[in-house]
Design an enzyme around this catalytic site. Structure first.
Site, mmCIF file in Angstrom:
data_model
loop_
_atom_site.group_PDB
_atom_site.id
_atom_site.type_symbol
_atom_site.label_atom_id
_atom_site.label_comp_id
_atom_site.label_asym_id
_atom_site.label_seq_id
_atom_site.Cartn_x
_atom_site.Cartn_y
_atom_site.Cartn_z
ATOM 1 N N HIS A 73 0.833 -1.206 0.000
ATOM 2 C CA HIS A 73 0.000 0.000 0.000
ATOM 3 C C HIS A 73 0.862 1.248 0.000
ATOM 4 O O HIS A 73 0.468 2.295 -0.511
ATOM 5 C CB HIS A 73 -0.930 0.002 1.217
ATOM 6 C CG HIS A 73 -2.155 -0.835 1.013
ATOM 7 N ND1 HIS A 73 -3.065 -0.574 0.036
ATOM 8 C CD2 HIS A 73 -2.622 -1.922 1.661
ATOM 9 C CE1 HIS A 73 -4.046 -1.461 0.081
ATOM 10 N NE2 HIS A 73 -3.794 -2.300 1.059
ATOM 11 N N GLY A 74 2.031 1.167 0.611
ATOM 12 C CA GLY A 74 2.927 2.328 0.643
ATOM 13 C C GLY A 74 3.861 2.182 1.822
ATOM 14 O O GLY A 74 3.504 1.587 2.833
#
Lengths: 417, 398
Positions: free
Chosen positions: B327-328
């Protein structure tokens, strides 16, 4: 056979939705006029839908019974002497139709005015302008976006055949203020107008489609309920004497003003004082020393309004409200600056033939003239009412001489009238 | 020219419906016009990755060439090589995505090799490499692989289809009656998507969320408003993404492909395991099949953990940390991953405990209500972490 049935079952709902959609938004019919009851409710509503739409406001403007009041936040200060209350109480032949709310300024009013088309031709209106609009950058992008009506902008675009000074100026301002949600195609049209070129055939077509769609949407949703301040008007009315008697009314205004502003030494409405000022009182002392309303793009934005009024040959009463002097002494707002502002705006008005100007700017020291810091209240509304009566009694054929000089940077920046 | 992101404007949908019409009419006759479908794919790719998104379009072309070269080489030479060959192939398939994810941390800017949907194409490609290695993909055609990667309804954000399933749909045109069923369902999904994304998602995300956000920040400390933010954000996340997924699946159906669905009433889950079988299903199944299973299998085979249970917990930890990192690379996505790994391990402990003491633990309609309620709140809390709002919130306290 059964295969066909299945196909109908699969796409039937979709096709039905399409047909309903087409009928509602594209078919060339109107839902008919709104009832008088609806218009009466809308007159005090000031809701976003009315300001951004056409259906309700244009029908009201076209009706001789309604007297449009253009303004901003002061219109929402509904005490017993608010124009809507006085008109209702004393059975005046007109009802104020309030067009404005906190943050509506010249550019928003211009777009609204031009969208009224023929309905506003020769109409009498009251226009309350606020010195506070004329800050150095003019209207804020956020406020402008809040009241931005795509319908009214498309209408303006589609009617701009040969861009003149005013339309070029307007297009440039709209581009300056343009925000992310605005359609890319609209921005392209504005760029063309700003450069003095008419719209292309394709752009005109897009405008027409959008106007068709948006005005249908507006027409449709205008049927539903909206906020009404009818109850508020009726409560306030009860506090007034049964017959109109100026000296009695002035006494009532003083009594109400005194009672409502008992918490503080500024004659500011208690509620407003406690909400907005009390906690920050110390930091507000001397905080407005550098405020300057003398140079602002708003002067040219306002010129758009004047231009439109002249085009429609409307008869207008302009009102310049004061600032509460006890308050401005405390915050250090410059009185000479305010005087110069009103001289400048009056020059812009009278030099072009807009002679009905009520200048209240020296009334800031009068007790209970203002409801709070910058908004007209009890005595102020009453004084306005006197002027409105005189304005309505006189039939005059206005002769306006529009001067494009007022679109220039020079005029916007010029400090001494 | 301004590019058009998939499923975002009325104009996109009008274009979609009109251009799909010839394909739909052919499918109703039981035939698929492949050249027209390819033309459509090309057109919609230009629409999304052309114009002012041209740099993304160029990145996409290079990416596709890279993956095709990689996967084809892997397929042709796979039999003769060992594990190292396999691992390097997987690594090379993920490499572009890793670069895109790490670049912002190093340079502070966005990598020029990135484009909208690179994650989802990577999931597809890795999947094919792994299944070739497993020997379950026996037939591989470059043209099929290209169709699979570039299938335009799902290119930007999934759902992540499976190669073998997709090729099945590609080779076998649905029979007329079957297709009418798909058509009806597809239209229904797209319209449900309108309700989800443009009405509910809009009201929640654009109208309500900014309002509760400023209310929560104004308190300058923990307050009930933070709780409201949590609920509103969770609902917004669901309706926005589920709406998008419905558009993607619905459009696939109209084209005669039964792309798997992504959501199945996730807020009615009875526990976290159940939740991950209902939420963003194509992603969680991908992580289950290609990360978790393989990790646990290796851990047991190499005898790193003696107990199968411990190995499966390590597998969960690996799965969710990786999902968080995907997701990051920020603290809140990693905490989100850790939190879900913790929850699922806790759930597993509890299930085992319950099995042993079955007689003593009550089970009724009410305990099920309780379970759904608890799961819902545990999930919402994870979304509050996921939203990154806590980051803003904590910074505002200083």
């Amino acid at each position: 056979m059964s295969f066909r049935k299945n196909v109908v079952k699969a796409v039937g709902p979709f096709l039905t939705a399409l047909v309903i959609f087409a009928i509602l938004f594209l078919a060339p019919f109107h839902f008919g006029k709104l009832s008088d009851k609806k218009l009466t409710e809308a007159a005090t509503s000031m809701s976003l839908e009315i300001l951004k739409g056409d259906t309700i406001k244009n029908q009201a403007v076209g009706n001789i019974h309604y007297l449009p009041f253009f303004g901003s936040s002061e219109l929402t200060r509904m005490d017993s002497f608010h124009p809507s209350v006085l008109a209702n109480k004393y059975h005046r032949p007109y009802q104020p139709f309030l067009l404005g709310s906190a943050g509506t300024q010249s550019l928003t009013h211009f777009l609204s005015l031009q969208s009224m088309g023929g309905a506003a031709e020769g109409k009498k209106i009251v226009f309350i302008l606020s010195p506070q609009w004329f800050v150095s950058n003019g209207v804020s992008r956020g406020m402008f976006a809040h009241y931005y009506s795509p319908l009214q902008v498309y209408q303006w675009l589609s009617q701009t055949e040969k861009p003149d000074d005013s339309s070029k100026y307007c297009a440039k301002r709209l581009l300056q203020l343009s925000f992310s949600q605005e359609e890319e195609s609209t921005k392209k049209m504005l760029v063309r107008i700003a450069a003095g070129e008419p719209l292309t055939k394709r752009q005109k077509f897009i405008c027409q489609i959008q106007i068709n769609f948006l005005s249908r949407e507006d027409d449709f949703f205008s049927r539903f309920n909206l906020i009404s301040r009818k109850d508020k008007v009726e409560t306030e009315e009860k506090k007034l004497p049964a017959t109109y008697d100026l000296s009695r009314l002035e006494r009532v205004a003083d009594q109400q003003g005194e009672k409502a502003s008992s918490d503080n030494d500024f004659d500011i409405n208690n509620h407003f004082y406690n909400e907005k000022i009390h906690r920050r009182l110390k930091e507000l002392a001397g905080s407005q020393q550098t405020f300057d309303y003398r140079s602002s793009p708003e002067f040219s934005d306002f010129q758009l309004v004047l231009d439109e009024i002249a085009k429609k040959k409307m008869d207008v009463l302009f009102v310049i409200p004061p600032v509460n002097e006890r308050w401005s002494n405390y915050t250090g707002l410059s009185a000479p600056m305010l005087a110069e502002f009103s001289a400048k705006i009056k020059q812009q008005l009278t030099s072009q033939g807009f002679n009905n100007v009520v200048d209240f700017s020296d009334k800031g020291k009068e007790k209970y003239f203002m409801e709070d810091t910058i908004h007209l209240g009890w005595r102020g509304w009453l004084a306005l009412d006197q002027n409105v009566q005189i304005f309505l009694e006189h039939e005059n054929v206005p002769r306006y001489r529009i001067d494009p000089y007022y679109y220039s940077k020079e005029w916007q920046q010029k400090k001494n009238g | 020219m301004k590019s058009l992101s998939p499923y975002e404007t009325p104009y996109y949908f009008i274009l979609l419906i009109i251009l799909l019409l010839p394909l739909i009419l052919r499918l109703l006759e039981g035939k698929r016009s492949m050249w027209y479908q390819n033309l459509l794919t090309f057109f919609f790719l230009i629409l999304s990755f052309g114009g002012n998104n041209k740099s993304q379009g160029i990145a996409l072309i290079f990416y596709i060439v890279w993956q095709i070269a990689l996967v084809s080489t892997f397929f042709w030479f796979n039999q003769k090589r060992g594990q190292l060959f396999f691992y390097s192939a997987v690594l090379l398939a993920i490499l572009p995505l890793i670069i895109v994810k790490v670049t912002p941390l190093v340079t502070g800017g966005i990598s020029f090799i990135g484009f909208l949907g690179i994650s989802y194409l990577t999931f597809k490609s890795v999947q094919v490499v792994m299944e070739i290695h497993d020997g379950v993909i026996k037939e591989y055609k470059i043209s099929y692989f290209l169709q699979f990667l570039l299938f335009f309804p799902t290119i930007s954000s999934g759902p992540i289809d499976r190669y073998r399933r997709f090729v099945g749909d590609l080779e076998n045109v649905p029979e007329r009656f079957e297709y009418v069923g798909l058509l009806g369902k597809g239209i229904q999904m797209i319209f449900l998507g309108f309700l989800y994304k443009f009405i509910l998602g809009y009201l929640l995300g654009k109208q309500l969320l900014p309002f509760v956000a400023s209310a929560a920040l104004a308190e300058r400390g923990f307050s009930i408003n933070l709780l409201f933010y949590m609920y509103v954000y969770s609902m917004y996340l669901f309706f926005d993404f589920a709406g998008y997924s419905l558009f993607a699946v619905g459009t696939s159906y109209l084209m005669g492909y039964a792309t798997p669905v992504n959501f199945n009433k996730p807020f009615l889950s009875v526990n976290i395991k159940d939740f991950w079988n209902r939420w963003h299903m194509s992603l969680s199944f991908w992580f289950r099949d290609y990360v978790y299973m393989r990790l646990v299998f290796t851990l047991i085979k190499k005898k790193i953990f003696k107990s199968r249970v411990t190995a499966s917990y390590a597998g969960y930890l690996g799965l969710f940390l990786l999902m968080g990192a995907w997701h990051g690379l920020t603290w809140y996505y990693l905490v989100y991953g850790l939190y879900h790994a913790g929850l699922i391990i806790l759930t597993d402990r509890w299930t085992r405990f319950k099995r042993k003491h079955q007689a003593k633990i009550p089970s009724s309609r009410w305990t099920k209500f309780l379970a759904v309620g608890l799961t819902f709140h545990a999930v919402c809390l994870s979304f509050l972490i996921f939203s990154g709002f806590l980051d803003t919130f904590f910074k505002s306290l200083h």
